[in-house]
Structure formats: C-alpha cells, structure tokens
Design an enzyme around this catalytic site. Structure first.
Site, PDB file in Angstrom:
ATOM      1  N   CYS A  90      -9.741   6.910   2.463  1.00  5.75           N
ATOM      2  CA  CYS A  90      -8.903   8.162   2.985  1.00  5.75           C
ATOM      3  C   CYS A  90      -8.940   9.275   1.959  1.00  5.75           C
ATOM      4  O   CYS A  90      -8.921   8.944   0.712  1.00  5.75           O
ATOM      5  CB  CYS A  90      -7.383   7.770   3.175  1.00  5.75           C
ATOM      6  SG  CYS A  90      -6.982   6.368   4.284  1.00  5.75           S
TER       7      CYS A  90
ATOM      8  N   CYS B 182     -11.042   0.091  -2.429  1.00  9.18           N
ATOM      9  CA  CYS B 182     -11.020   0.016  -1.183  1.00  9.18           C
ATOM     10  C   CYS B 182     -12.022   0.756  -0.255  1.00  9.18           C
ATOM     11  O   CYS B 182     -12.612   1.790  -0.777  1.00  9.18           O
ATOM     12  CB  CYS B 182      -9.525   0.940  -0.642  1.00  9.18           C
ATOM     13  SG  CYS B 182      -9.041   0.782   0.824  1.00  9.18           S
TER      14      CYS B 182
ATOM     15  N   CYS C 174       2.929   5.652  -3.918  1.00 13.17           N
ATOM     16  CA  CYS C 174       1.932   5.555  -2.946  1.00 13.17           C
ATOM     17  C   CYS C 174       0.608   6.068  -3.131  1.00 13.17           C
ATOM     18  O   CYS C 174       0.622   7.542  -3.330  1.00 13.17           O
ATOM     19  CB  CYS C 174       2.748   6.101  -1.498  1.00 13.17           C
ATOM     20  SG  CYS C 174       3.721   5.023  -0.702  1.00 13.17           S
TER      21      CYS C 174
ATOM     22  N   SER D 168       1.139  -3.048   5.398  1.00 14.90           N
ATOM     23  CA  SER D 168       0.863  -1.721   5.908  1.00 14.90           C
ATOM     24  C   SER D 168      -0.741  -1.399   6.028  1.00 14.90           C
ATOM     25  O   SER D 168      -1.378  -2.102   5.253  1.00 14.90           O
ATOM     26  CB  SER D 168       1.108  -0.539   4.845  1.00 14.90           C
ATOM     27  OG  SER D 168       0.712   0.716   4.996  1.00 14.90           O
TER      28      SER D 168
ATOM     29  N   CYS E 118       5.137  -4.666  -4.495  1.00 15.05           N
ATOM     30  CA  CYS E 118       4.147  -4.085  -3.704  1.00 15.05           C
ATOM     31  C   CYS E 118       2.801  -4.603  -4.273  1.00 15.05           C
ATOM     32  O   CYS E 118       2.580  -4.446  -5.459  1.00 15.05           O
ATOM     33  CB  CYS E 118       4.224  -2.392  -4.103  1.00 15.05           C
ATOM     34  SG  CYS E 118       2.771  -1.735  -3.347  1.00 15.05           S
TER      35      CYS E 118
ATOM     36  N   ASN F 146       1.827  12.557  -2.680  1.00 15.49           N
ATOM     37  CA  ASN F 146       1.612  12.447  -4.326  1.00 15.49           C
ATOM     38  C   ASN F 146       0.385  12.667  -4.801  1.00 15.49           C
ATOM     39  O   ASN F 146      -0.739  12.294  -4.447  1.00 15.49           O
ATOM     40  CB  ASN F 146       1.864  10.809  -4.707  1.00 15.49           C
ATOM     41  CG  ASN F 146       3.040  10.252  -4.002  1.00 15.49           C
ATOM     42  OD1 ASN F 146       4.267  11.011  -4.294  1.00 15.49           O
ATOM     43  ND2 ASN F 146       3.332   9.127  -3.438  1.00 15.49           N
TER      44      ASN F 146
ATOM     45  N   CYS G 129      -5.997   9.559  -0.937  1.00 18.91           N
ATOM     46  CA  CYS G 129      -5.601   8.212  -1.702  1.00 18.91           C
ATOM     47  C   CYS G 129      -6.553   7.840  -2.800  1.00 18.91           C
ATOM     48  O   CYS G 129      -7.714   7.920  -2.742  1.00 18.91           O
ATOM     49  CB  CYS G 129      -5.686   7.169  -0.507  1.00 18.91           C
ATOM     50  SG  CYS G 129      -4.967   5.607  -1.364  1.00 18.91           S
TER      51      CYS G 129
ATOM     52  N   GLU H 166      -3.625  -3.687 -10.116  1.00 19.21           N
ATOM     53  CA  GLU H 166      -2.188  -3.465 -10.181  1.00 19.21           C
ATOM     54  C   GLU H 166      -1.081  -3.947  -9.047  1.00 19.21           C
ATOM     55  O   GLU H 166      -1.639  -3.916  -7.920  1.00 19.21           O
ATOM     56  CB  GLU H 166      -2.126  -1.782 -10.329  1.00 19.21           C
ATOM     57  CG  GLU H 166      -2.845  -1.049 -11.306  1.00 19.21           C
ATOM     58  CD  GLU H 166      -2.923   0.214 -11.437  1.00 19.21           C
ATOM     59  OE1 GLU H 166      -2.739   0.730 -12.630  1.00 19.21           O
ATOM     60  OE2 GLU H 166      -3.021   0.708 -10.603  1.00 19.21           O
TER      61      GLU H 166
ATOM     62  N   GLY I  17      -6.193  -1.362  -1.473  1.00 21.73           N
ATOM     63  CA  GLY I  17      -6.838  -2.044  -0.531  1.00 21.73           C
ATOM     64  C   GLY I  17      -6.291  -1.943   0.576  1.00 21.73           C
ATOM     65  O   GLY I  17      -5.146  -1.463   1.139  1.00 21.73           O
ATOM     66  N   GLU I  18      -6.934  -2.384   1.850  1.00 23.31           N
ATOM     67  CA  GLU I  18      -6.712  -2.267   3.129  1.00 23.31           C
ATOM     68  C   GLU I  18      -6.471  -3.847   3.610  1.00 23.31           C
ATOM     69  O   GLU I  18      -7.471  -4.680   3.858  1.00 23.31           O
ATOM     70  CB  GLU I  18      -7.571  -1.767   4.087  1.00 23.31           C
ATOM     71  CG  GLU I  18      -7.561  -1.968   5.654  1.00 23.31           C
ATOM     72  CD  GLU I  18      -6.002  -1.588   5.974  1.00 23.31           C
ATOM     73  OE1 GLU I  18      -5.446  -0.589   5.890  1.00 23.31           O
ATOM     74  OE2 GLU I  18      -5.795  -2.652   6.831  1.00 23.31           O
TER      75      GLU I  18
ATOM     76  N   SER J 157       0.002   3.539   9.031  1.00 25.90           N
ATOM     77  CA  SER J 157      -0.232   4.880   8.245  1.00 25.90           C
ATOM     78  C   SER J 157      -0.728   5.834   9.524  1.00 25.90           C
ATOM     79  O   SER J 157      -1.993   5.866   9.780  1.00 25.90           O
ATOM     80  CB  SER J 157      -1.262   4.601   7.214  1.00 25.90           C
ATOM     81  OG  SER J 157      -0.655   3.909   6.172  1.00 25.90           O
ATOM     82  N   LEU J 158       0.077   6.489   9.823  1.00 26.47           N
ATOM     83  CA  LEU J 158      -0.204   7.342  11.250  1.00 26.47           C
ATOM     84  C   LEU J 158      -0.715   8.686  10.609  1.00 26.47           C
ATOM     85  O   LEU J 158      -1.854   9.194  10.886  1.00 26.47           O
ATOM     86  CB  LEU J 158       1.009   7.414  12.169  1.00 26.47           C
ATOM     87  CG  LEU J 158       0.708   8.261  13.327  1.00 26.47           C
ATOM     88  CD1 LEU J 158      -0.325   7.591  14.172  1.00 26.47           C
ATOM     89  CD2 LEU J 158       2.141   8.211  14.005  1.00 26.47           C
ATOM     90  N   HIS J 159       0.209   9.084  10.012  1.00 28.59           N
ATOM     91  CA  HIS J 159      -0.175  10.536   9.188  1.00 28.59           C
ATOM     92  C   HIS J 159      -0.521  11.741   9.849  1.00 28.59           C
ATOM     93  O   HIS J 159      -0.842  12.936   9.398  1.00 28.59           O
ATOM     94  CB  HIS J 159      -1.110  10.403   8.337  1.00 28.59           C
ATOM     95  CG  HIS J 159      -0.991   9.308   7.148  1.00 28.59           C
ATOM     96  ND1 HIS J 159       0.304   8.556   6.751  1.00 28.59           N
ATOM     97  CD2 HIS J 159      -1.781   8.477   6.291  1.00 28.59           C
ATOM     98  CE1 HIS J 159       0.246   7.833   5.816  1.00 28.59           C
ATOM     99  NE2 HIS J 159      -0.941   7.486   5.578  1.00 28.59           N
TER     100      HIS J 159
HETATM  101  N1  SAH Z   1      -4.201   0.490   3.177  1.00 27.03           N
HETATM  102  C1  SAH Z   1      -2.981   0.404   3.660  1.00 27.03           C
HETATM  103  C2  SAH Z   1      -2.092   0.463   2.294  1.00 27.03           C
HETATM  104  C3  SAH Z   1      -2.193   1.798   1.624  1.00 27.03           C
HETATM  105  S1  SAH Z   1      -1.122   2.278   0.542  1.00 27.03           S
HETATM  106  C4  SAH Z   1      -2.585   1.639   4.692  1.00 27.03           C
HETATM  107  O1  SAH Z   1      -3.531   2.480   4.749  1.00 27.03           O
HETATM  108  O2  SAH Z   1      -1.587   1.684   5.040  1.00 27.03           O
HETATM  109  C5  SAH Z   1       0.280   2.440   1.329  1.00 27.03           C
HETATM  110  C6  SAH Z   1       0.758   4.150   1.752  1.00 27.03           C
HETATM  111  O3  SAH Z   1       0.443   4.958   0.844  1.00 27.03           O
HETATM  112  C7  SAH Z   1      -0.188   4.391   2.930  1.00 27.03           C
HETATM  113  O4  SAH Z   1       0.619   4.630   4.265  1.00 27.03           O
HETATM  114  C8  SAH Z   1      -0.951   5.259   2.525  1.00 27.03           C
HETATM  115  O5  SAH Z   1      -1.672   6.227   3.371  1.00 27.03           O
HETATM  116  C9  SAH Z   1      -0.273   6.096   1.656  1.00 27.03           C
HETATM  117  N2  SAH Z   1      -0.830   6.863   0.688  1.00 27.03           N
HETATM  118  C10 SAH Z   1      -2.092   6.939   0.177  1.00 27.03           C
HETATM  119  N3  SAH Z   1      -2.255   8.105  -0.586  1.00 27.03           N
HETATM  120  C11 SAH Z   1      -1.189   8.633  -0.772  1.00 27.03           C
HETATM  121  C12 SAH Z   1      -0.734  10.166  -1.591  1.00 27.03           C
HETATM  122  N4  SAH Z   1      -1.634  10.236  -2.465  1.00 27.03           N
HETATM  123  N5  SAH Z   1       0.522  10.406  -1.465  1.00 27.03           N
HETATM  124  C13 SAH Z   1       1.266   9.589  -0.748  1.00 27.03           C
HETATM  125  N6  SAH Z   1       0.970   8.453   0.124  1.00 27.03           N
HETATM  126  C14 SAH Z   1      -0.169   8.235  -0.102  1.00 27.03           C
END
Ligand code: SAH
Length: 360
Positions: free
Chosen positions: A112, A108, A332, A190, A101, A289, A115, A88, A158-159, A213-215
């Site tokens: 995570c 992937c 996301c 990202s 996007c 999300n 995700c 997608e 994907g990463e 993606s720090l989180h």
């Molecule tokens: N692999 C890359 C791209 C991933 S998607 C990465 O990790 O950055 C882009 C962003 O969406 C990332 O920051 C990811 O952590 C975030 N993301 C993943 N699942 C999510 C969710 N359920 N709610 C909000 N953001 C999410």
C-alpha cells in the site's frame, strides 16, 4: 522444529512416534500455555531426560527479544527470528485492555502506498509458532506486572490472509482451552481485502472479529491507495464481508485512514455512509501516520471531527483512533521491515530482558 507450531494432536503424535506416553503432550502444553514457562529447564514437573529430549528436538522459544521501545502506553518489541530476520509486535496498555498487535509476515507483498511495512518487499511468512510466540513472550513480560493479554489484533506487519494457514493455526492455538485460551471475541484480524481468504475464514467456525482496510468511499480512490484494489473490486469485497457476518454473526469493522485532500471531504463522508448503510458495520477512522518518504498529510483535527460527525449523523457508529506510539514508529502502518544492516545492529543493543535461552 518450533515447539509452538505444534498443535496438541501433532505433539501427541510426536510423543507416540518417540515411544513417549501420549499424555506428555498435554503436560508440555500445560507448562507452556497455562504455567507460561518458556524454558525447558524450568519445566520441573517433567522428567529430566524427557526435558533434554525436548530440548534437542524443538526450538522454544524460536525467537529472541532484541529490544523494547516505550512511549506512553505503547511498547514496541523487536524480535530476532531463528534465521536472523527481525519482526516487531506492539503492546498497547490502556486502563482496561492489554492489546498485543502481532505481525504475520516478514515484510508485506501488498505494498500500500502509505504503509511502511511493504516498502522493502516481502521476505517470508511467519510460522504459526512465530505468530503465537509474539503473544506468549509478551504475556511473559506482562506477568511480571501481574497483567494478562486481553486482546490480540493482527494489525502488525504483513497481510494475514496471505499467510492463511499459519495465521488460522495460530488463532486456533490462541483460542484453544489447552492452548493460550483467549476468547475468539478478543481476537481481530485486519485485512486489506483478500476475498478468497475472507470467504474461507467465514467457514472456519472461528468467530473472530474481522476488520477491512477500506480507506476509500469508492473504487477509484481505493485504487489510488491500495494496489490490491485492482484485483478485488469494492462491491465483491463488501459482499464477502456481509457473507462473513452471515456466517459468524460477528459485527464488522471498517478501517479508514484519512489523508488530507484525498478521501477526507464531506462528499467522501456521505458517499462512504451510503456504502456502509445496513452493513452491521463500525467505522474506525485513523488519521494518516507519516512514514519516511511519504508525501501524504494527515487532515486537521476539525476535518476529522466533521467526517466523524457526518458518519454518526448518517447512522454509522464511528470511532476515531487516537495515535499511540508514533515517535517509536509503533503506530498503524509504521512497522517497517528492518534490513540486514539493522540485523547486525540488533545484536548490539541486545536484550532489555533475557527471554531467549536456546540459540537456533
Ligand atoms: N495488512 C493488514 C494489516 C495492516 S496494518 C491490512 O491491510 O489491514 C493495520 C492498519 O494500519 C491497516 O488498516 C492499514 O491500512 C493501516 N495503515 C497502514 N499504513 C498506515 C499509516 N501510514 N497511517 C495510518 N494507518 C496506516
């Protein structure tokens, strides 16, 4: 062989090997990337016999549009690849931007916890052509509305740094004047934080925007959310990001998905602000999300506002990304690997718009 995986040098070489004039490669590029033609039969500036030869030798486009889902300013495109896998891409249209996007892998490996993209594992990397075609075919769709892609973000499935060579090749085609011709400043990648990849990318002279993606405000919380956090420790990761800034001069963005009760307290905000001080960093807050089977919750708006306020008071430019496309699972982290059952389903609700011409 996919046509869009060929850069100009490779296609020129192919022409030579085929006894064709080298300039034919430039003509093909002109047709695909400038005139945005995605069907050999419409490349009428090229001799018929040559077009037929191209058609026999190359796949173009290599993927087929299965369906488009739409919600507000967001459209989700589902593509069928030539081996039947589905991926997608998302188009986000705002007043001033048309952001695509793109996905970089089928599934992937990172997995995570929060995700959807890694829930069914990893199948394969996308080729550079498959990455580029997502943009080209969405551009074709936009052209019907007299609009153009203005931004590309590697934030789909994907990463990207785990598919380094194909991603970088696709980016070079996106920014090359003979290719798609978009400025590198309009491309953002990202990453979950693959240190070797960040270092390599800093040496490429590409100057695209890098997003981490720090989180989490510390190693302990990050490890609870991101399996790769065990492999790549926070101080090393931040140092790699700083190095990227030194090499490219591009400001850095840090993404921070907020989960209720996990990383959204005032203490977390202050700790995060100390981490990002003097880092040429912008912070992007993303409320979680919901995904299927996820037990996390998104914090209340007041909590997010307070978090943002603290960050701004502490001198960190901080935005809060409003969720778009949640109901069509285009927000996301909601892009999920479609299984074999939905591959069959794919052929049933076929093509809102018939872009594909050549079966693979
Ligand atoms: N692999 C890359 C791209 C991933 S998607 C990465 O990790 O950055 C882009 C962003 O969406 C990332 O920051 C990811 O952590 C975030 N993301 C993943 N699942 C999510 C969710 N359920 N709610 C909000 N953001 C999410």
């Amino acid at each position: 062989m996919e046509l869009c995986s060929q850069n100009l040098e490779e296609l020129s070489l192919w022409m030579e090997q085929q006894g064709e004039k080298k300039f034919r490669a430039k003509q093909v590029f002109q047709a695909i990337y400038h005139n945005r033609i995605s069907d050999f039969s419409l490349m009428t500036s090229l001799p018929l016999s040559f077009r037929e030869k191209l058609q026999k030798s190359f796949l173009f486009p290599s993927m087929q549009l299965v369906k488009i889902q739409e919600e507000d300013e967001t459209k989700k495109f589902l593509w069928k690849l030539c081996d039947g896998y589905l991926v997608e891409s998302v188009l986000i249209q705002s007043e001033e931007r048309r952001t695509v996007c793109v996905s970089s892998q089928v599934g992937c490996k990172v997995s995570c916890a929060f995700c959807a993209s890694g829930k069914k594992g990893w199948k394969r990397n996308l080729s550079s052509g498959e990455i580029l075609e997502q943009v080209l075919l969405i551009q074709k769709f936009l052209s019907t509305e007299n609009e153009s892609v203005s931004q590309i973000v590697f934030m789909g499935m994907g990463e990207p740094l785990e598919n380094y060579d194909n991603v970088v090749k696709a980016i070079r085609m996106m920014i090359s004047p003979e290719g798609f011709g978009l400025s590198a400043r309009r491309i953002s990648l990202s990453t979950v934080g693959v240190i070797e990849g960040i270092h390599r990318l800093g040496q490429e002279n590409l100057k695209i925007n890098l997003v981490l993606s720090l989180h989490a405000p510390n190693q302990e919380i990050r490890q609870k959310l991101i399996p790769y956090a065990y492999k790549y420790l926070l101080p090393d990761l931040l140092e790699a990001m700083d190095q990227y800034f030194q090499n490219t001069g591009r400001d850095l963005t840090y993404e921070y998905v907020l989960f209720e009760g996990v990383n959204d307290s005032e203490k977390d905000a202050y700790q995060l602000s100390r981490l990002l001080q003097k880092k040429h960093a912008c912070l992007n807050l993303i409320p979680y999300n919901p995904i299927e089977g996820g037990s996390w919750r998104r914090p209340k708006n007041e909590i997010i506002e307070r978090f943002q306020q603290i960050m701004i008071e502490e001198g960190i430019p901080t935005t809060w990304r409003y969720t778009k496309g949640k109901d069509i699972s285009a927000a996301c982290g909601q892009l999920a690997l479609q299984d074999l059952a939905s591959r069959d389903l794919a052929s049933r609700d076929l093509a809102l718009q018939d872009i594909e011409k050549k079966p693979c």
